[in-house]
Design a protein around this motif. Structure first.
Motif, PDB file in Angstrom:
ATOM      1  N   LYS A  72       0.797  -1.232   0.000  1.00  0.00           N
ATOM      2  CA  LYS A  72       0.000   0.000   0.000  1.00  0.00           C
ATOM      3  C   LYS A  72       0.829   1.281   0.000  1.00  0.00           C
ATOM      4  O   LYS A  72       0.495   2.237  -0.700  1.00  0.00           O
ATOM      5  CB  LYS A  72      -0.944  -0.025   1.204  1.00  0.00           C
ATOM      6  CG  LYS A  72      -1.904   1.125   1.276  1.00  0.00           C
ATOM      7  CD  LYS A  72      -2.850   0.920   2.457  1.00  0.00           C
ATOM      8  CE  LYS A  72      -3.802   2.069   2.617  1.00  0.00           C
ATOM      9  NZ  LYS A  72      -4.738   1.851   3.722  1.00  0.00           N
ATOM     10  N   HIS A  73       1.906   1.313   0.751  1.00  0.00           N
ATOM     11  CA  HIS A  73       2.675   2.551   0.890  1.00  0.00           C
ATOM     12  C   HIS A  73       4.061   2.481   0.241  1.00  0.00           C
ATOM     13  O   HIS A  73       4.932   3.282   0.576  1.00  0.00           O
ATOM     14  CB  HIS A  73       2.812   2.915   2.370  1.00  0.00           C
ATOM     15  CG  HIS A  73       1.494   3.210   3.012  1.00  0.00           C
ATOM     16  ND1 HIS A  73       0.730   4.313   2.691  1.00  0.00           N
ATOM     17  CD2 HIS A  73       0.787   2.536   3.943  1.00  0.00           C
ATOM     18  CE1 HIS A  73      -0.383   4.307   3.404  1.00  0.00           C
ATOM     19  NE2 HIS A  73      -0.376   3.235   4.168  1.00  0.00           N
ATOM     20  N   LEU A  74       4.253   1.558  -0.679  1.00  0.00           N
ATOM     21  CA  LEU A  74       5.549   1.463  -1.337  1.00  0.00           C
ATOM     22  C   LEU A  74       5.800   2.684  -2.227  1.00  0.00           C
ATOM     23  O   LEU A  74       4.868   3.192  -2.869  1.00  0.00           O
ATOM     24  CB  LEU A  74       5.624   0.200  -2.195  1.00  0.00           C
ATOM     25  CG  LEU A  74       5.717  -1.123  -1.454  1.00  0.00           C
ATOM     26  CD1 LEU A  74       5.735  -2.277  -2.455  1.00  0.00           C
ATOM     27  CD2 LEU A  74       6.946  -1.175  -0.561  1.00  0.00           C
ATOM     28  N   PRO A  75       7.040   3.129  -2.307  1.00  0.00           N
ATOM     29  CA  PRO A  75       7.371   4.276  -3.158  1.00  0.00           C
ATOM     30  C   PRO A  75       7.568   3.838  -4.612  1.00  0.00           C
ATOM     31  O   PRO A  75       8.692   3.789  -5.120  1.00  0.00           O
ATOM     32  CB  PRO A  75       8.678   4.779  -2.537  1.00  0.00           C
ATOM     33  CG  PRO A  75       9.321   3.528  -2.020  1.00  0.00           C
ATOM     34  CD  PRO A  75       8.188   2.664  -1.541  1.00  0.00           C
ATOM     35  N   VAL A  76       6.475   3.472  -5.255  1.00  0.00           N
ATOM     36  CA  VAL A  76       6.559   2.940  -6.611  1.00  0.00           C
ATOM     37  C   VAL A  76       5.666   3.727  -7.564  1.00  0.00           C
ATOM     38  O   VAL A  76       4.673   4.325  -7.163  1.00  0.00           O
ATOM     39  CB  VAL A  76       6.190   1.438  -6.651  1.00  0.00           C
ATOM     40  CG1 VAL A  76       7.240   0.608  -5.928  1.00  0.00           C
ATOM     41  CG2 VAL A  76       4.821   1.181  -6.052  1.00  0.00           C
ATOM     42  N   GLU A  77       6.068   3.684  -8.816  1.00  0.00           N
ATOM     43  CA  GLU A  77       5.345   4.331  -9.907  1.00  0.00           C
ATOM     44  C   GLU A  77       5.033   3.279 -10.968  1.00  0.00           C
ATOM     45  O   GLU A  77       5.418   2.123 -10.839  1.00  0.00           O
ATOM     46  CB  GLU A  77       6.202   5.451 -10.503  1.00  0.00           C
ATOM     47  CG  GLU A  77       6.674   6.499  -9.521  1.00  0.00           C
ATOM     48  CD  GLU A  77       5.544   7.308  -8.888  1.00  0.00           C
ATOM     49  OE1 GLU A  77       4.483   7.430  -9.527  1.00  0.00           O
ATOM     50  OE2 GLU A  77       5.731   7.810  -7.770  1.00  0.00           O
ATOM     51  N   LYS A  78       4.379   3.713 -12.022  1.00  0.00           N
ATOM     52  CA  LYS A  78       4.006   2.798 -13.112  1.00  0.00           C
ATOM     53  C   LYS A  78       5.234   2.089 -13.688  1.00  0.00           C
ATOM     54  O   LYS A  78       5.175   0.901 -14.016  1.00  0.00           O
ATOM     55  CB  LYS A  78       3.256   3.573 -14.204  1.00  0.00           C
ATOM     56  CG  LYS A  78       2.723   2.714 -15.314  1.00  0.00           C
ATOM     57  CD  LYS A  78       1.623   1.794 -14.849  1.00  0.00           C
ATOM     58  CE  LYS A  78       0.983   1.076 -16.013  1.00  0.00           C
ATOM     59  NZ  LYS A  78       0.219  -0.089 -15.596  1.00  0.00           N
ATOM     60  N   ALA A  79       6.357   2.783 -13.775  1.00  0.00           N
ATOM     61  CA  ALA A  79       7.577   2.187 -14.323  1.00  0.00           C
ATOM     62  C   ALA A  79       8.027   0.976 -13.500  1.00  0.00           C
ATOM     63  O   ALA A  79       8.545   0.001 -14.057  1.00  0.00           O
ATOM     64  CB  ALA A  79       8.697   3.221 -14.380  1.00  0.00           C
ATOM     65  N   HIS A  80       7.831   1.021 -12.188  1.00  0.00           N
ATOM     66  CA  HIS A  80       8.197  -0.109 -11.335  1.00  0.00           C
ATOM     67  C   HIS A  80       7.339  -1.335 -11.662  1.00  0.00           C
ATOM     68  O   HIS A  80       7.851  -2.459 -11.731  1.00  0.00           O
ATOM     69  CB  HIS A  80       8.039   0.260  -9.858  1.00  0.00           C
ATOM     70  CG  HIS A  80       8.997   1.296  -9.403  1.00  0.00           C
ATOM     71  ND1 HIS A  80       8.685   2.635  -9.445  1.00  0.00           N
ATOM     72  CD2 HIS A  80      10.248   1.207  -8.896  1.00  0.00           C
ATOM     73  CE1 HIS A  80       9.711   3.321  -8.979  1.00  0.00           C
ATOM     74  NE2 HIS A  80      10.676   2.483  -8.646  1.00  0.00           N
TER      75      HIS A  80
END
Length: 132
Positions: A72-80
């Motif tokens: 839920k709180h991972l620092p991820v974006e679409k690229a990840h």
């Protein structure tokens, strides 16, 4: 090179999971996110992933729980998520061929898309979520 066969049993799931996460740990984009989150708990994470995919693909119900909350709180974006899917597809295609291999890729794609949208929803508090 031997002809690829389909995913058939828990040993195949373990090979898939171990190979995939071995690549993930070394990846320059998603590796740091996974390594930071999982830390020294890779053995427990891999065991959980064996049970998850065993339940999904082999219909042997060994996994219980909700897979989304830890993400839920991972620092991820679409690229990840795109990179995660690239590595997963590459791993499947390098190891297996058949209906369950295709099912694994479809399930992974659907899960990655759902997780991305849910993370974005929580990140924005639902604001502007459905606007393009």
């Amino acid at each position: 090179m031997p002809e690829l066969i389909d995913i058939q049993n828990l040993d195949d799931i373990k090979l898939l999971v171990n190979t995939f996460y071995g690549k993930v740990q070394k990846d320059t984009l998603i590796g740091p996110v996974f390594n930071e989150k999982i830390g020294n708990n890779w053995t427990a994470h891999l065991e959980r992933m064996y049970r998850f995919w065993q339940t999904i693909l082999l219909e042997e119900h060994t996994y219980s729980g909700s897979p989304f909350p830890p993400h839920k709180h991972l620092p991820v974006e679409k690229a990840h998520f795109n990179r995660w899917m690239e590595i997963f597809t590459e791993t499947i295609d390098g190891l297996y061929k058949g209906a369950l291999a295709e099912e694994a890729k479809l399930r992974a794609k659907n899960m990655a898309e759902m997780f991305f949208y849910k993370i974005e929803y929580f990140r924005t508090g639902g604001r502007n979520f459905f606007e393009s």
